[in-house]
Design a protein around this motif. Structure first.
Motif, short mmCIF file in Angstrom:
data_model
loop_
_atom_site.label_atom_id
_atom_site.label_comp_id
_atom_site.label_asym_id
_atom_site.label_seq_id
_atom_site.Cartn_x
_atom_site.Cartn_y
_atom_site.Cartn_z
N ARG A 8 -6.76 -0.22 8.03
CA ARG A 8 -6.17 0.60 6.98
C ARG A 8 -6.36 2.05 7.38
NH1 ARG A 8 -10.73 2.00 3.74
NH2 ARG A 8 -12.46 0.55 4.04
N THR B 257 -10.26 -3.60 9.17
CA THR B 257 -10.27 -4.48 8.00
C THR B 257 -10.38 -5.96 8.38
OG1 THR B 257 -7.86 -4.62 7.98
CG2 THR B 257 -8.86 -2.86 6.69
N SER C 100 -3.23 -4.28 -0.38
CA SER C 100 -2.72 -3.04 0.23
C SER C 100 -2.24 -2.08 -0.84
CB SER C 100 -1.57 -3.37 1.19
OG SER C 100 -2.02 -4.12 2.29
N ILE D 46 -9.53 -4.60 1.97
CA ILE D 46 -8.46 -5.47 2.45
C ILE D 46 -9.02 -6.80 2.95
CG2 ILE D 46 -6.52 -5.71 4.05
CD1 ILE D 46 -6.14 -3.53 1.96
N THR E 67 -1.45 0.19 5.70
CA THR E 67 -2.21 -0.98 6.16
C THR E 67 -1.39 -1.59 7.30
OG1 THR E 67 -1.17 -2.35 4.44
CG2 THR E 67 -3.37 -1.49 4.00
N TYR F 179 -5.07 -0.63 -2.70
CA TYR F 179 -5.73 0.36 -1.84
C TYR F 179 -4.99 1.69 -1.89
CZ TYR F 179 -6.82 2.61 2.66
OH TYR F 179 -7.16 3.50 3.65
#
Length: 734
Positions: A585, A569, A617, A535, A596, A620
């Motif tokens: 996160r 992050t 995000s 992130i 997130t 992720y």
């Protein structure tokens, strides 16, 4: 169904007028225009006897500028010279070049002035005008010489004041003025040294003098079945109409009325219209929404002389277009949708022409004026996107069919900003990232989005923002909604100031699920990301460029023993200290959910950077959590990329591709092996994404360069400095 197209008498809609340019009329406080009686036309201008002989020709050209307007009967003429040397009501319309500056005490920035004497007889009757030029400080030039004031241009401007026109525009320092900012116009408020083109008459000047002393005028009415039609549009094809506004006194002591050129004139509430014309021949076209088009040619006679105004009366009787049916279905990805469908006729002054609700099977049908175009909007329920629309839908007399296939949203935006308008930034961001979204407003619904979430068969990504809301930023009910979403395998982006600050100790959402707590309020204006984090990598942002203020940013701390596993992050840098966490996160057990969390509002940073955080995000979640998620936008890289050119070696051209994760200033330059710049291929601000450029082996002048090894260097900068630089080699073979 409700329908408004049958209402033929409408209130005037000023916003519907298209304003082109403008003029400015000098008036008294009652709005009566300052004009000369017809008996005083032509107005005799008398030069002071000291006027150089080579000034006479440019002065005559300035006079002819106004005399040659066919749509105005105004006339100037040169008379005998005078010995008068200053303004005064002495019966002389003087033009005097003041070499000694007697009329201009220093310091002054006044080039010249026109002083007109008036009488109350006739309302606001001009009786004499004097024109005095400050030749001491602003030498006139008959040829427009550099550093001097063009004699013809400035004279034409001051004579415009004589006939009753004022300055256009409202710049600082002008003694008066009104109307639009049209700098090339003769009546623009300022003059440039040596400018021989600026004072040529533009349409707004021509309309101004034609309003004061008109040669041609057209008027009439628009009716339907003998009833007047108000606010009906009349298009002047090949000419312009005009309108004059109310009295205003924007800067100086003079009162003014702004005038505007129009391409479309609207009838008043009584169905009447009237305007001066600046062209002898043109077409007047009635093209109102819901009516058949009517067009006719207007032909004026040649100008009739001083005081002679020709008036043409053109009455228009209009006929409605046939009513036709437009029908279709609204079909969702899951089932037919019963929803509201809105129809906006292009040119309908009501805006919304009709509304219909589709049946349970998604079908709808509505009767509307044919031969018109419509913007059709379906307002959709969850789990679908907010709305879907079609533009420019033409309805022929025989009817038309329009159906919608509606996708399910991939993300649910929860607007929880206490009634602020930050939702637009999130809607725009997801749209730019090609992620289908729907919006739920807590303020409008006065409820949490439990019911909306329940309509999704596959959990959407939850984008929940609270903006600058304070003590009630997340209620207990809202926290439970988010926890239930996560425990069911959902993913969420949570962002907002004060969420952590006003979360109770041991809160289920932040403390027990996410493993974070409030640790103070940040004062830093900079945001940084931890190196290598999915992130935060490469992040170094100022809190600028967004639509929301960031005055109470939360500092976060991690807590142990939470259900989820938090990873820092982002942080607010204080010197070299990175302990003031700004974002985390969080993964649930076995990656069954993901979050997130940002201790600030994403609406408080630039749109490009907001895109970066939302995109990262979602990537992720896709990479780290179980279940099916919305596909991310592969066209935007996670980090800066410079690829090897292809082909390489090359002849005659090669392509270079680079990628940037956010909008940035980009330069891409080719150098030779001595470090000398050969060609600057890119030097511009570019949006996030991959970009490909072609180099044809030429230098800055377009000349082919020789065979050999060259270097190409990509440099990317954000608002606080260089963020990425990379260089690669390429080879050209002739």
């Amino acid at each position: 169904m409700t329908s408004r197209f049958q209402k033929r008498s409408r209130a005037f809609a000023a916003a519907a007028m298209v304003l082109f340019m403008g003029f400015c009329l000098i008036t008294n406080t009652a709005g009566v225009r300052r004009t000369y009686f017809d008996s005083a036309i032509p107005l005799i201008i008398q030069l002071n006897s000291s006027t150089p002989s080579n000034y006479v020709s440019p002065i005559q050209s300035a006079i002819d500028t106004w005399n040659n307007v066919p749509s105005s009967y105004w006339q100037f003429a040169l008379g005998a010279n005078s010995t008068a040397s200053g303004p005064g009501a002495d019966g002389v319309n003087l033009l005097f070049f003041d070499l000694q500056g007697v009329n201009f005490p220093p310091p002054t920035n006044v080039i010249a002035f026109s002083q007109t004497f008036t009488s109350s007889s006739g309302g606001y009757h001009a009786t004499e005008s004097d024109f005095i030029w400050n030749a001491r400080d602003f030498p006139p030039s008959p040829t427009g010489a550099p550093g001097q004031q063009d004699l013809q241009s400035v004279t034409a401007h001051e004579l415009g004041h004589h006939l009753g026109l004022d300055h256009t525009g409202l710049p600082g320092g002008a003694t008066s003025g009104c109307g639009p900012q049209v700098q090339p116009a003769t009546m623009w408020w300022s003059s440039s040294s040596g400018d021989t083109t600026k004072r040529s008459l533009h349409p707004e000047d021509i309309m101004g003098v034609s309003v004061l002393y008109p040669s041609w005028r057209i008027q009439g009415s628009v009716t339907y079945n003998s009833a007047p039609v108000g606010t009906f549009p009349l298009w002047f094809k090949g000419s312009n109409a005009s309108t004059v506004g109310p009295v205003e006194n924007p800067i100086g002591s003079r009162y003014n009325r702004s005038g505007y050129l129009l391409d479309t004139l609207f009838t008043d509430v009584a169905g009447q219209y009237s305007t001066n014309a600046i062209n002898q021949t043109f077409d007047i076209v009635g093209d109102g929404f819901g009516y058949e088009r009517d067009s006719s040619r207007v032909q004026f006679d040649p100008p009739g002389g001083v005081g002679q105004t020709q008036t043409i009366v053109r009455n228009i009787q209009i006929t409605p277009t046939p009513i036709a049916t437009i029908s279709g279905t609204v079909q969702g990805a899951l089932a037919p949708i019963a929803t509201r469908v809105e129809f906006y006729g292009e040119g309908d002054p009501n805006g919304l022409t009709a509304t219909v609700t589709s049946a349970g099977n998604g079908s709808y049908s509505v009767n509307l004026p044919s031969k018109e175009r419509y913007r059709v909007v379906a307002i959709l329920p969850p789990p679908y996107i907010d709305r879907i629309e079609a533009q420019g839908v033409f309805l022929p007399p025989g009817g038309a069919t329009l159906s919608f296939n509606v996708p399910v949203a991939q993300a649910l935006i929860v607007d929880d900003d206490a009634g602020a308008s930050y939702q637009t930034s999130y809607q725009s961001s997801l749209s730019r990232l090609n992620i289908l979204s729907r919006t739920f407003s807590v303020a409008d619904s006065n409820a949490a989005p439990s019911a909306a979430l329940a309509t999704f068969s596959q959990k959407p990504v939850l984008v929940w923002f609270t903006g600058s809301d304070t003590t009630n930023s997340l209620t207990a009910v809202e926290r439970r909604v988010i926890v239930n979403h996560l425990s069911g395998g959902g993913k969420a982006i949570i962002t907002g100031q004060n969420i952590a600050q006003y979360s109770p100790a041991g809160d289920t959402l932040l403390s027990q699920y996410l493993g974070i707590r409030f640790n103070g309020t940040a004062t830093a204006f900079l945001l940084r990301g931890f190196v290598g984090d999915v992130i935060g990598n490469g992040v170094s942002y100022l809190f600028v460029g967004g639509i929301g203020p960031q005055t109470s940013k939360d500092i976060l701390s991690l807590e142990s023993g939470s259900i989820g596993t938090p990873t820092p992050t982002l942080y607010y840098p204080v010197g070299s200290d990175s302990s003031q966490l700004a974002g985390v996160r969080v993964l649930g057990p076995n990656g069954n959910w993901g979050v997130t969390y940002f201790g600030f509002g994403l609406e408080g940073i630039s749109p490009a950077r907001q895109d970066t955080f939302i995109l990262r995000s979602i990537r992720y979640f896709n990479q780290s959590t179980t279940g099916v998620n919305p596909a991310s936008n592969a066209s935007i890289p996670d980090e800066y990329v410079l690829r090897q050119n292809y082909p390489n070696p090359f002849n005659p051209t090669t392509r270079i591709t680079y990628g940037i994760p956010e909008e940035s200033r980009v330069t891409l330059v080719v150098f030779n092996t001595l470090g000398q710049e050969v060609r600057r291929i890119v030097d511009d601000t570019k949006p996030a994404g991959y970009h490909t450029v072609t180099w044809g082996g030429t230098n800055a002048t377009g000349t082919q360069v020789s065979s050999g090894v060259y270097l190409y260097k990509l440099e990317v900068k954000n608002n606080i400095g260089t963020s990425f630089v990379q260089t690669k080699k390429l080879m050209l073979i002739r």
